[in-house]
Design a protein around this motif. Structure first.
Motif, PDB file in Angstrom:
ATOM      1  N   ILE A  88      21.008 -22.986 -75.873  1.00 33.39           N
ATOM      2  CA  ILE A  88      22.164 -23.956 -74.967  1.00 33.39           C
ATOM      3  C   ILE A  88      23.287 -24.092 -75.825  1.00 33.39           C
ATOM      4  O   ILE A  88      23.100 -24.870 -76.995  1.00 33.39           O
ATOM      5  N   GLY A  89      24.382 -23.748 -75.667  1.00 34.93           N
ATOM      6  CA  GLY A  89      25.454 -24.080 -76.601  1.00 34.93           C
ATOM      7  C   GLY A  89      26.051 -23.070 -77.520  1.00 34.93           C
ATOM      8  O   GLY A  89      26.960 -23.044 -77.994  1.00 34.93           O
ATOM      9  N   LEU A 114      26.389 -20.127 -74.288  1.00 31.03           N
ATOM     10  CA  LEU A 114      25.203 -20.020 -73.478  1.00 31.03           C
ATOM     11  C   LEU A 114      24.912 -21.336 -72.645  1.00 31.03           C
ATOM     12  O   LEU A 114      24.864 -22.514 -73.438  1.00 31.03           O
ATOM     13  N   VAL A 115      24.405 -21.138 -71.639  1.00 31.49           N
ATOM     14  CA  VAL A 115      23.908 -22.459 -70.598  1.00 31.49           C
ATOM     15  C   VAL A 115      22.813 -21.907 -69.874  1.00 31.49           C
ATOM     16  O   VAL A 115      22.953 -20.887 -69.017  1.00 31.49           O
ATOM     17  N   CYS A 392      29.051 -20.565 -70.179  1.00 30.06           N
ATOM     18  CA  CYS A 392      29.625 -21.566 -69.033  1.00 30.06           C
ATOM     19  C   CYS A 392      31.122 -21.190 -68.878  1.00 30.06           C
ATOM     20  O   CYS A 392      31.600 -20.702 -69.843  1.00 30.06           O
ATOM     21  N   GLN A 393      31.654 -21.496 -68.011  1.00 32.34           N
ATOM     22  CA  GLN A 393      33.062 -21.387 -67.722  1.00 32.34           C
ATOM     23  C   GLN A 393      33.612 -22.963 -68.206  1.00 32.34           C
ATOM     24  O   GLN A 393      33.379 -23.806 -67.556  1.00 32.34           O
ATOM     25  N   GLY A 394      34.399 -22.717 -69.341  1.00 35.67           N
ATOM     26  CA  GLY A 394      34.888 -24.079 -69.895  1.00 35.67           C
ATOM     27  C   GLY A 394      33.774 -24.678 -70.580  1.00 35.67           C
ATOM     28  O   GLY A 394      33.043 -23.853 -71.218  1.00 35.67           O
ATOM     29  N   LYS A 395      33.770 -25.767 -70.568  1.00 35.79           N
ATOM     30  CA  LYS A 395      32.929 -26.727 -71.644  1.00 35.79           C
ATOM     31  C   LYS A 395      31.695 -26.809 -70.947  1.00 35.79           C
ATOM     32  O   LYS A 395      31.741 -27.283 -69.883  1.00 35.79           O
ATOM     33  N   GLY A 402      29.831 -24.688 -64.857  1.00 31.97           N
ATOM     34  CA  GLY A 402      30.057 -23.707 -63.847  1.00 31.97           C
ATOM     35  C   GLY A 402      29.767 -22.327 -64.530  1.00 31.97           C
ATOM     36  O   GLY A 402      29.739 -22.054 -65.777  1.00 31.97           O
ATOM     37  N   ARG A 403      29.720 -21.322 -63.613  1.00 33.44           N
ATOM     38  CA  ARG A 403      29.545 -19.778 -64.207  1.00 33.44           C
ATOM     39  C   ARG A 403      30.665 -18.955 -63.542  1.00 33.44           C
ATOM     40  O   ARG A 403      30.939 -18.954 -62.352  1.00 33.44           O
TER      41      ARG A 403
END
Length: 484
Positions: A88-89, A114-115, A392-395, A402-403
């Motif tokens: 993640i991240g 990545l999330v 991830c969409q945004g941070k 969000g995706r």
């Protein structure tokens, strides 16, 4: 010549109008030389194909399509990817993204972190399929469904992607899948249409649905989907006016039919014939529809199975129960649209609510059909128009992420109607980004649905403007591995 045309009024159809003009005659003559059957309503081979339907013994007699409008994330439902939680991240490798086209919502991003899924996954059934914790009821029927994890499409935005799934083309004015099946197979009940449409709205961010999705396109108007509403009148304008008796209504329709019949003989316009059929169908539906939408006679066990929302008209649960009743009564194709799956942000909380909206009723529909001995002959489909990105969409904001849209790989499931049960088909890479095994295109999916209904998708065509059209356009292969 112009005066003669004007005096004949505006009721001329296109063919008669052109025949009155020298330029029209010349153009028609040239067209008939270049394409001999350009102006024929149907050719002998097309008539032979249609008279032979179904082309072979069908495995399914009817379809219930539970369309999840807005595109549910496969990474929070049926495609478990623990690597995303582990990394993640971290940045999505360029070698995985491969320069994919982006939507306008993430085209400006310089980073693609990545999330992983906020929800836990577990394995269920003999297939040991991985299913998210927010779909516990679906997990309970996993041995009755076939999960396809390798769907893909070309469309990256909602409108064209949704239209592509429903009509086989990303543009409008094409017949929907339900219209094609109505055209080819008709209805099993003369008092109900072959194609019915039910709408519901969830608690998440919704994308619009519109009548072109259940349009008859260039097919006769009788094949258009009939939309049911959640109002006091399930089908609008179906009731007789308060001042008109049933006998008076019958006499009025007979008179209208007689006048329309005279017009048809004069102009030979197929739309006039279709209009006569629509009036007659509406008359027969006056008795059938109220009985169909009445759930008061359903036993308590069924209400409990679908959940209390099934008693509220217009909810997803109510529409699932109504879909079973319509299918049981011989409706060939029932299309549900459930809005609210567009989670560009706040995905964990919104998607959990959406899943709660649909999970119990979707699983109940499978169980209900199965215990009535209908599942083997009823094909049930669950899924959206594309999937969601692994980044991830945004941070990334802890549990609030969000995706974006992802057409390269996503999941749907199918059940009954000749589909193998307790099966997982296709696979994605460890990032959940690209398909690694058994890709299934939208046209492949459509070809398979047609095949299960006893139709060779390459043979069922309709001539329009000099070209033969079909649902799958010029592609599509039947997914034989998922057919029982």
């Amino acid at each position: 010549m112009e005066k003669e045309i004007f005096e004949q009024g505006l009721n001329l159809n296109r063919r008669k109008f052109l025949s009155k003009l020298s330029l029209g005659v010349g153009s028609a003559a040239l067209g008939s030389l270049l394409i001999p059957d350009l102006f024929k309503g149907g050719s002998p081979d097309e008539e032979a194909i249609m008279s032979a339907l179904p082309h072979f013994a069908p495995k399914a007699k009817r379809v219930i399509y539970l369309f999840q409008n807005g595109a549910p994330s496969q990474l929070e439902s049926f495609d478990y990817k623990p690597l995303l939680n582990k990394n993640i991240g971290q940045e999505l490798p360029d070698s995985i993204r491969g320069g994919q086209r982006l939507t306008g919502m993430t085209a400006g991003q310089t980073s693609f972190p990545l999330v992983g899924s906020y929800f836990k996954f577990n394995q269920y059934g003999e297939s040991r399929a991985w299913i998210s914790e927010i779909f516990p009821h679906t997990a309970g029927v996993v041995d009755d469904i076939c999960i396809i994890k390798s769907m893909h499409t070309e469309a990256i935005n909602h409108d064209p992607a949704l239209t592509f799934f429903q009509t086989g083309a990303q543009v409008g004015n094409r017949p929907s899948m339900g219209s094609w099946l109505s055209y080819g197979l008709g209805s099993e009940n003369s008092n109900l249409p072959a194609f019915c449409v039910l709408l519901s709205r969830g608690k998440g961010n919704g994308q619009g649905v519109y009548s072109k999705l259940w349009s008859n396109g260039f097919l006769e108007a009788t094949h258009q989907g009939v939309q049911f509403s959640n109002s006091e009148d399930p089908v609008l304008y179906l009731k007789d006016p308060k001042s008109m008796s049933r006998d008076e209504r019958r006499k009025m329709l007979d008179q209208i039919s007689a006048m329309n019949d005279l017009s048809y003989k004069e102009f030979n316009d197929p739309e006039i014939s279709a209009k006569i059929q629509q009036y007659e169908m509406a008359y027969r539906m006056q008795t059938a529809v109220p009985e169909m939408t009445d759930v008061s006679k359903e036993p308590d066990s069924i209400i409990k199975m679908y959940g209390p929302d099934c008693l509220i008209p217009g909810t997803y649960a109510a529409n699932c129960l109504l879909a079973r009743k319509l299918s049981e009564s011989g409706v060939r194709f029932v299309q549900l649209y459930h809005q609210g799956w567009d989670q560009h942000g706040n995905l964990p909380s919104e998607m959990a609510l959406q899943a709660k909206d649909v999970d119990q009723a979707s699983a109940a529909l499978i169980t209900d059909l199965k215990q009535r001995g209908m599942l083997d002959e009823t094909l049930v489909i669950w899924g959206g128009e594309f999937g969601r990105t692994n980044y991830c969409q945004g941070k990334i904001l802890e549990d609030n992420y969000g995706r974006d849209h992802h057409p390269r790989a996503f999941s749907i499931w199918m059940a009954g109607g000749g589909v193998k049960s307790g099966m997982v088909y296709g696979e994605t890479d460890e990032f959940g980004y690209n398909i690694s095994e058994n890709p299934v295109h939208v046209h492949d999916f459509q070809a398979t649905v047609m095949n299960l209904m006893g139709i060779d998708h390459e043979r069922m065509t309709y001539k329009h403007l000099g070209r033969r059209y079909r649902l799958t356009d010029v592609s599509g292969h039947v997914i034989k591995d998922i057919i029982a």
